[in-house]
Write an enzyme that holds these catalytic residues in place. Structure first.
Site, PDB file in Angstrom:
ATOM      1  N   PHE A 130       0.870  -1.181   0.000  1.00  0.00           N
ATOM      2  CA  PHE A 130       0.000   0.000   0.000  1.00  0.00           C
ATOM      3  C   PHE A 130       0.909   1.233   0.000  1.00  0.00           C
ATOM      4  O   PHE A 130       1.794   1.348   0.849  1.00  0.00           O
ATOM      5  CB  PHE A 130      -0.830  -0.061   1.282  1.00  0.00           C
ATOM      6  CG  PHE A 130      -2.058   0.783   1.263  1.00  0.00           C
ATOM      7  CD1 PHE A 130      -3.126   0.462   0.446  1.00  0.00           C
ATOM      8  CD2 PHE A 130      -2.155   1.876   2.100  1.00  0.00           C
ATOM      9  CE1 PHE A 130      -4.283   1.232   0.462  1.00  0.00           C
ATOM     10  CE2 PHE A 130      -3.303   2.651   2.113  1.00  0.00           C
ATOM     11  CZ  PHE A 130      -4.371   2.328   1.299  1.00  0.00           C
ATOM     12  N   ASP A 211       2.297  -5.319   8.314  1.00  0.00           N
ATOM     13  CA  ASP A 211       1.082  -4.516   8.243  1.00  0.00           C
ATOM     14  C   ASP A 211      -0.058  -5.501   8.025  1.00  0.00           C
ATOM     15  O   ASP A 211      -0.172  -6.088   6.948  1.00  0.00           O
ATOM     16  CB  ASP A 211       1.188  -3.515   7.093  1.00  0.00           C
ATOM     17  CG  ASP A 211      -0.045  -2.633   6.993  1.00  0.00           C
ATOM     18  OD1 ASP A 211      -1.136  -3.078   7.416  1.00  0.00           O
ATOM     19  OD2 ASP A 211       0.077  -1.510   6.480  1.00  0.00           O
ATOM     20  N   TYR A 236     -11.133  -0.724  10.587  1.00  0.00           N
ATOM     21  CA  TYR A 236     -12.354  -0.399   9.831  1.00  0.00           C
ATOM     22  C   TYR A 236     -12.576  -1.321   8.636  1.00  0.00           C
ATOM     23  O   TYR A 236     -13.576  -1.197   7.946  1.00  0.00           O
ATOM     24  CB  TYR A 236     -12.345   1.070   9.365  1.00  0.00           C
ATOM     25  CG  TYR A 236     -11.057   1.530   8.709  1.00  0.00           C
ATOM     26  CD1 TYR A 236     -10.775   1.203   7.396  1.00  0.00           C
ATOM     27  CD2 TYR A 236     -10.125   2.285   9.414  1.00  0.00           C
ATOM     28  CE1 TYR A 236      -9.603   1.610   6.801  1.00  0.00           C
ATOM     29  CE2 TYR A 236      -8.940   2.703   8.835  1.00  0.00           C
ATOM     30  CZ  TYR A 236      -8.678   2.361   7.525  1.00  0.00           C
ATOM     31  OH  TYR A 236      -7.510   2.760   6.943  1.00  0.00           O
ATOM     32  N   LYS A 237     -11.631  -2.240   8.382  1.00  0.00           N
ATOM     33  CA  LYS A 237     -11.809  -3.181   7.263  1.00  0.00           C
ATOM     34  C   LYS A 237     -12.537  -4.426   7.778  1.00  0.00           C
ATOM     35  O   LYS A 237     -13.713  -4.340   8.105  1.00  0.00           O
ATOM     36  CB  LYS A 237     -10.446  -3.469   6.632  1.00  0.00           C
ATOM     37  CG  LYS A 237      -9.860  -2.220   5.969  1.00  0.00           C
ATOM     38  CD  LYS A 237      -8.444  -2.397   5.475  1.00  0.00           C
ATOM     39  CE  LYS A 237      -7.969  -1.103   4.802  1.00  0.00           C
ATOM     40  NZ  LYS A 237      -6.517  -1.045   4.654  1.00  0.00           N
ATOM     41  N   ARG A 389     -11.944  -5.788  -7.105  1.00  0.00           N
ATOM     42  CA  ARG A 389     -11.615  -6.438  -5.835  1.00  0.00           C
ATOM     43  C   ARG A 389     -12.890  -6.687  -5.050  1.00  0.00           C
ATOM     44  O   ARG A 389     -13.695  -5.771  -4.868  1.00  0.00           O
ATOM     45  CB  ARG A 389     -10.653  -5.533  -5.055  1.00  0.00           C
ATOM     46  CG  ARG A 389      -9.974  -6.221  -3.920  1.00  0.00           C
ATOM     47  CD  ARG A 389      -8.963  -5.297  -3.294  1.00  0.00           C
ATOM     48  NE  ARG A 389      -9.600  -4.150  -2.657  1.00  0.00           N
ATOM     49  CZ  ARG A 389      -9.000  -3.384  -1.751  1.00  0.00           C
ATOM     50  NH1 ARG A 389      -7.765  -3.620  -1.392  1.00  0.00           N
ATOM     51  NH2 ARG A 389      -9.630  -2.360  -1.204  1.00  0.00           N
TER      52      ARG A 389
HETATM   53  C1  LIG Z   1      -5.890   0.270   4.814  1.00  0.00           C
HETATM   54  C2  LIG Z   1      -4.416   0.301   4.850  1.00  0.00           C
HETATM   55  C3  LIG Z   1      -3.731   1.402   5.377  1.00  0.00           C
HETATM   56  C4  LIG Z   1      -4.495   2.607   5.857  1.00  0.00           C
HETATM   57  O1  LIG Z   1      -3.784   3.374   6.756  1.00  0.00           O
HETATM   58  P1  LIG Z   1      -4.567   4.471   7.622  1.00  0.00           P
HETATM   59  O2  LIG Z   1      -3.508   5.037   8.474  1.00  0.00           O
HETATM   60  O3  LIG Z   1      -5.659   3.778   8.355  1.00  0.00           O
HETATM   61  O4  LIG Z   1      -5.134   5.462   6.655  1.00  0.00           O
HETATM   62  C5  LIG Z   1      -2.353   1.354   5.416  1.00  0.00           C
HETATM   63  N1  LIG Z   1      -1.669   0.281   4.959  1.00  0.00           N
HETATM   64  C6  LIG Z   1      -2.306  -0.790   4.413  1.00  0.00           C
HETATM   65  C7  LIG Z   1      -1.533  -1.955   3.900  1.00  0.00           C
HETATM   66  C8  LIG Z   1      -3.691  -0.802   4.351  1.00  0.00           C
HETATM   67  O5  LIG Z   1      -4.313  -1.847   3.805  1.00  0.00           O
END
Ligand SMILES: *Cc1c(COP(=O)(O)O)cnc(C)c1O
Length: 429
Positions: A130, A211, A236-237, A389
């Site tokens: 990400f 992560d 939140y996921k 997705r």
């Molecule tokens: C969803 C996600 C994030 C989001 O980071 P926030 O700090 O909550 O905005 C970061 N890294 C990965 C791999 C994600 O899937």
């Protein structure tokens, strides 16, 4: 082979004997929609709505005393939520705390371990991660006086969607200080072998963190037994905490004595936090890595959602999640892969290498097919350039909904429905 309509009957039969079927009613299911985006934002649990109203009531009636007298005293909320989250990721209760955001936790944890010295100055990550994680890592290298162009090593993907553990391990040498990888890749849904990668990193004297944003709540972990140094994830996921709900961090107990890479007063030894001493003394637990005041209102929705996860159990969630994605793979392979459809599965097929979502690829029209799905009330998300997705979520999606998705994918091509939509993308997808 079963006919396409025969597969619908099969889906209905699977739903009828689904051991987790009753949990669907615990969520607010949008009317007339098939929601398959729970890996970006989970749906609200009914109890979450109650939960937030309860905390508002505490605020109204207890005012400042809510910090010690709330049903869960607000002051203890981060540790309490961490204690409850811990079994879902295979950690000890004191190794997890609710804190900040995914990205802020990345910063405080990586900065705890990343101390470039001599030849060991590099951070190893991967080009498929990400992007936010990579921005954060580059900024940390600059903060420590390095140059991301040389010190941020990105493992390459051979096929553009997955990584090979061998390739990652081959890059772990004496120039690497910290490895940071996703547990599940956000686009392809590949699940990395965290245990093997951790063993390999430690053999080379390298710290490793994951992560877990895309695996927490859908895949069981054994972070402590695997000896992972640190990890972090959002809620939140797959955890259904609500938009912007607070994140979590995990720190292996071996590291409690280290200095937090970023410090703040909520990391202070709990009993003495209000002594307001000038010198910082951090708690000897993951709690020591908190920064400031927790988001009490957002934690209320999360707390109620976590309770549902606890009731269902992560092993049962995983079992159903794999059956849902297996069913979708069967539909794509059996009915949607030949011309004129041309869909394919961009996720690993092996259960051991797959997380909770699937990447369905289309060579040219993935974006416009996503638009057509949305117009039909089916909610996926789009990841450029060619990924549709979808996450059929064990707690609230059904096999019949997965079949409905397949029917829509089929008809959108047959009726050329995607042609009604512009080729340009919108800002949030
Ligand atoms: C969803 C996600 C994030 C989001 O980071 P926030 O700090 O909550 O905005 C970061 N890294 C990965 C791999 C994600 O899937």
């Amino acid at each position: 082979m079963e006919s396409f309509m025969g597969m619908k009957a099969k889906a209905e039969a699977l739903d009828a004997k689904d051991p987790l079927g009753a949990f669907r009613e615990r969520f607010v299911i949008p009317q007339g929609r098939v929601y398959l985006d729970g890996n970006s934002l989970g749906l609200p649990a009914r109890d979450s709505i109650e939960g937030v109203l309860r905390v508002l009531e505490e605020w109204k009636t207890l005012n400042i005393d809510g910090w010690l007298e709330g049903r869960i005293p607000w002051f203890n909320l981060p540790e309490e939520m961490g204690r409850r989250m811990a079994p879902l990721v295979g950690a000890l209760p004191q190794e997890v705390v609710m804190s900040g955001s995914t990205t802020s936790n990345l910063h405080s944890l990586v900065l705890t371990f990343y101390q470039p010295e001599g030849k060991r100055r590099k951070i190893l990550a991967d080009e498929l991660n990400f992007p936010s994680d990579l921005y954060a890592l580059a900024s940390e290298i600059r903060l420590k006086g390095g140059d991301p162009a040389t010190d941020l090593v990105l493992a390459r993907s051979k096929d553009g969607s997955t990584l090979e553990e061998e390739d990652l391990i081959a890059l772990m040498d004496e120039t690497v200080s910290v490895v940071l990888l996703p547990s599940v890749l956000y686009r392809s849904g590949q699940l990395l072998d965290m245990e093997r990668l951790t063993r390999a990193a430690h053999e080379k004297g390298i710290f490793i963190g994951f992560d877990c944003a895309h695996s927490a709540g859908s895949v069981p972990h054994r972070l402590h037994d695997w000896d992972v140094d640190f990890a972090f994830w959002c809620s939140y996921k797959h955890l259904n905490g609500g938009p912007g709900s607070p994140a979590f961090l995990y720190l292996n107990e071996r590291h409690f004595g280290r200095d937090p890479g970023l410090a703040g007063w909520f990391g202070y030894v709990k009993e003495k936090q209000f002594d307001m001493k000038i010198d910082f003394e951090h708690a000897q637990s993951a709690g020591g890595w908190q920064l400031g005041t927790p988001s009490v209102l957002s934690a209320a929705t999360l707390e109620a959602a976590l309770k549902i996860q606890e009731e269902a159990g992560i092993d049962r969630i995983r079992e159903k999640s794999l059956r849902l994605t297996d069913f979708l793979i069967e539909l794509v392979d059996g009915f949607l892969s030949d011309e004129p459809y041309e869909y394919s599965i961009g996720s690993p097929r092996d259960h051991g290498r797959r997380g909770g979502h699937l990447a369905i690829e289309h060579p040219r029209e993935a974006w416009r097919i996503c638009c057509a799905l949305k117009a039909r009330g089916i909610v996926p998300d789009f990841r450029p350039p060619r990924v549709i997705r979808v996450a059929p979520v064990a707690l609230y999606n059904t096999f019949t909904e997965v079949w409905e998705l397949a029917r829509a994918l089929k008809e959108i091509i047959e009726k050329r429905e995607f042609e009604r939509f512009p080729k340009e993308r919108s800002a949030v997808s």
